[in-house]
Design a protein around this motif. Structure first.
Motif, PDB file in Angstrom:
ATOM      1  N   UNK A 425       0.729  -1.144   0.031  1.00 18.16           N
ATOM      2  CA  UNK A 425      -0.004   0.020   0.123  1.00 18.16           C
ATOM      3  C   UNK A 425       0.968   1.461   0.074  1.00 18.16           C
ATOM      4  N   UNK A 426       2.028   1.190   0.809  1.00 18.10           N
ATOM      5  CA  UNK A 426       2.743   2.348   0.839  1.00 18.10           C
ATOM      6  C   UNK A 426       3.348   2.887  -0.553  1.00 18.10           C
ATOM      7  N   UNK A 427       3.910   1.475  -1.510  1.00 22.47           N
ATOM      8  CA  UNK A 427       4.244   1.830  -2.594  1.00 22.47           C
ATOM      9  C   UNK A 427       3.416   2.285  -3.576  1.00 22.47           C
ATOM     10  N   UNK A 428       2.061   1.932  -3.375  1.00 25.99           N
ATOM     11  CA  UNK A 428       0.884   2.257  -4.322  1.00 25.99           C
ATOM     12  C   UNK A 428       0.943   3.855  -4.306  1.00 25.99           C
ATOM     13  N   UNK A 429       0.764   4.404  -2.898  1.00 27.45           N
ATOM     14  CA  UNK A 429       0.489   5.599  -2.316  1.00 27.45           C
ATOM     15  C   UNK A 429       1.577   6.490  -2.957  1.00 27.45           C
ATOM     16  N   UNK A 430       2.753   6.054  -2.882  1.00 26.39           N
ATOM     17  CA  UNK A 430       4.147   6.683  -3.584  1.00 26.39           C
ATOM     18  C   UNK A 430       3.852   6.843  -4.914  1.00 26.39           C
ATOM     19  N   UNK A 431       3.307   5.800  -5.559  1.00 26.82           N
ATOM     20  CA  UNK A 431       3.130   5.945  -6.812  1.00 26.82           C
ATOM     21  C   UNK A 431       2.093   7.033  -7.570  1.00 26.82           C
ATOM     22  N   UNK A 432       1.126   7.278  -6.722  1.00 27.00           N
ATOM     23  CA  UNK A 432      -0.035   8.044  -6.752  1.00 27.00           C
ATOM     24  C   UNK A 432       0.573   9.558  -6.739  1.00 27.00           C
ATOM     25  N   UNK A 433       1.340   9.774  -5.811  1.00 31.58           N
ATOM     26  CA  UNK A 433       1.994  11.178  -5.584  1.00 31.58           C
ATOM     27  C   UNK A 433       2.955  11.377  -6.944  1.00 31.58           C
ATOM     28  N   UNK A 434       3.556  10.319  -7.593  1.00 28.58           N
ATOM     29  CA  UNK A 434       4.287  10.684  -8.904  1.00 28.58           C
ATOM     30  C   UNK A 434       3.298  11.175  -9.955  1.00 28.58           C
ATOM     31  N   UNK A 435       1.995  10.552  -9.933  1.00 31.90           N
ATOM     32  CA  UNK A 435       1.237  10.857 -10.804  1.00 31.90           C
ATOM     33  C   UNK A 435       0.740  12.321 -10.741  1.00 31.90           C
ATOM     34  N   UNK A 436       0.608  12.642  -9.555  1.00 36.50           N
ATOM     35  CA  UNK A 436       0.254  14.221  -9.160  1.00 36.50           C
ATOM     36  C   UNK A 436       1.252  15.035  -9.619  1.00 36.50           C
ATOM     37  N   UNK A 437       2.632  14.656  -9.310  1.00 38.23           N
ATOM     38  CA  UNK A 437       3.681  15.504  -9.876  1.00 38.23           C
ATOM     39  C   UNK A 437       3.878  15.760 -11.499  1.00 38.23           C
ATOM     40  N   UNK A 438       3.609  14.576 -12.225  1.00 36.71           N
ATOM     41  CA  UNK A 438       3.860  14.562 -13.642  1.00 36.71           C
ATOM     42  C   UNK A 438       2.882  15.516 -14.311  1.00 36.71           C
ATOM     43  N   UNK A 439       1.942  15.862 -13.645  1.00 28.58           N
ATOM     44  CA  UNK A 439       0.622  16.498 -14.221  1.00 28.58           C
ATOM     45  C   UNK A 439       0.935  17.908 -14.113  1.00 28.58           C
ATOM     46  N   UNK A 440       1.764  18.347 -13.283  1.00 27.14           N
ATOM     47  CA  UNK A 440       1.795  19.699 -12.697  1.00 27.14           C
ATOM     48  C   UNK A 440       2.693  20.639 -13.628  1.00 27.14           C
TER      49      UNK A 440
END
Length: 467
Positions: A425-440
């Motif tokens: 779950x921690x790895x999944x949440x970290x990847x979710x943050x990568x998604x947010x950053x790539x769209x900024x």
């Protein structure tokens, strides 16, 4: 988009007429419309989108033969559908585009075609119309498709049961069992489809990916270095995250969504519900359906299960479900025919997603930081599942078929309070943050989109003269 000055360029977009391909193409259309392009959607009569949901787009119908349909959900029928589409739509597509080009007052900058509509390349060449490809699947699975001739030469394909666990050293991290094959009595048809699909992608002027650099950088590098893909590539995804969940969830759905499941989820605590859905095409046997039902029931975790009419081979809907099974769960399980998946995955109550690993579902789960239980059925789903479980390590794969005991164990490993589940779950949440950053602004997908817009504006199609 009111108040935005159009760039004086129109784009023609043609999706493959299947749910998992229509959604990303229409999302892409909205992204490009938001960047001031005018949009015309070319579509078949089969599975045609509803123009009333997109009043800011133009729509033009390709009058394909009425025999074009996907009557059953199976890999073999899907293969025949794709071959028929690419054979039968050439002439009506050319007639449609010719008419549009002769009547359209705005210059048409280019055609954006689903990569599996490879018949469009020949028409685009004939009409001197630049063609860019949208690949709705992941980059990693496309690498495996591109490697097929080599894999056949090396003897990995056709697949032999005794070699299923053998590593494919030339396409890591795949094993033989992970190669994107289909069960068909006519494998040469599948190989020819892949050959045309890959080659006509290579012959296009660029590829748009519904993915992002941080997720699949090694695959993007491999395509350019080892497979000589020299055209520009634009990983601008995830497409659906450019818009609020509510605005991108239902408009392009070909199946009516049951919104009641959201109020059901509202009654559950965070991360407590397992969401189960195997997409719009996959089909399972009655035996597998029963094993899934008992595995869910025995897990003691709440579950929301999408059972699409036609999902179970030989059944209309829930006829094989054991009498009293759901009633005995006392509300712990809910079965619906179709769900608003983006809203479901974004719901705080959902703690894991049991999926067939179609690319859209896989990417949507990544975007919400939801760990996965992987049960791939065919083609790219097998590659996606391998990456989820062994590269990104944000899920578990059912490796030994569909058996209620293994299902129960997998659910508990992911959903119970334990170290393994927490790490996933921690790895999944970290990847979710990568998604947010790539769209900024300044992020990889945002920058790639800016490059795509500039590239489209640079394309100069020859002056079209109607014959």
């Amino acid at each position: 988009m009111e108040g935005v000055e159009r760039k004086g360029r129109r784009l023609l977009l043609i999706p493959l007429p299947l749910q998992g391909h229509i959604n990303p193409m229409l999302h892409l259309a909205q992204i490009l419309y938001s960047n001031a392009f005018s949009i015309t959607i070319l579509h078949t009569t089969f599975n045609s989108p509803d123009p009333s949901n997109y009043p800011h787009f133009n729509f033009s119908c390709i009058q394909e033969p009425s025999s074009l349909c996907l009557s059953q959900s199976s890999a073999s029928h899907l293969l025949n559908f794709l071959l028929a589409l690419n054979a039968q739509c050439v002439t009506p597509f050319q007639e449609c585009v010719t008419k549009l080009l002769s009547e359209e007052p705005q210059p048409v900058a280019c055609l954006i075609s689903d990569a599996l509509c490879y018949f469009t390349q020949g028409v685009a060449d004939k009409l001197r119309l630049p063609r860019i490809v949208l690949r709705t699947g992941g980059v990693s699975s496309f690498v495996a498709f591109a490697a097929f001739p080599f894999l056949r030469l090396k003897g990995y394909i056709p697949i032999q049961d005794c070699k299923l666990e053998e590593a494919v050293t030339e396409v890591p991290p795949l094993r033989v069992k992970d190669l994107p094959t289909v069960k068909t009595e006519e494998p040469e048809k599948y190989y020819e489809l892949l050959h045309r699909f890959v080659n006509e992608t290579k012959n296009s002027l660029g590829v748009i990916w519904n993915s992002f650099q941080e997720l699949e950088s090694s695959a993007l590098t491999k395509l350019s270095q080892e497979f000589s893909f020299s055209m520009p590539m634009f990983p601008i995804g995830p497409f659906h995250k450019y818009f609020p969940t509510s605005s991108s969830s239902s408009c392009s759905s070909l199946i009516s969504q049951d919104q009641s499941c959201i109020s059901w989820l509202d009654k559950h605590s965070p991360n407590s519900v397992l969401y189960v859905s195997f997409g719009s095409v996959a089909a399972i046997t009655e035996t597998d359906f029963l094993e899934i039902a008992w595995g869910l029931a025995n897990s003691n975790h709440p579950f929301l299960w999408v059972v699409r009419p036609g999902l179970i081979m030989g059944s209309k809907w829930l006829e094989p479900l054991p009498s009293g099974l759901m009633e005995n769960l006392e509300g712990r399980g809910l079965i619906v025919k179709w769900a608003p998946q983006l809203e479901v995955l974004a719901h705080s109550a959902v703690g894991a997603f049991w999926t067939h690993n179609g690319w859209n579902s896989t990417l949507e789960s990544i975007c919400e930081g939801v760990p996965m239980i992987c049960m791939p059925c065919f083609t790219d789903q097998k590659v996606n599942a391998r990456y989820v479980s062994h590269v990104w390590r944000i899920g578990l794969q059912l490796e030994n078929g569909v058996e209620r005991g293994e299902i129960e164990r997998a659910i508990r490993r992911l959903m119970d309070v334990n170290a393994e589940g927490k790490e996933i779950r921690d790895r999944a949440l970290k990847l979710k943050e990568e998604v947010k950053l790539c769209l900024k602004t300044g992020g990889s997908s945002c920058s790639s989109l800016e490059a795509l817009v500039t590239y489209i504006l640079s394309l100069e199609s020859s002056t079209f003269q109607a014959s």
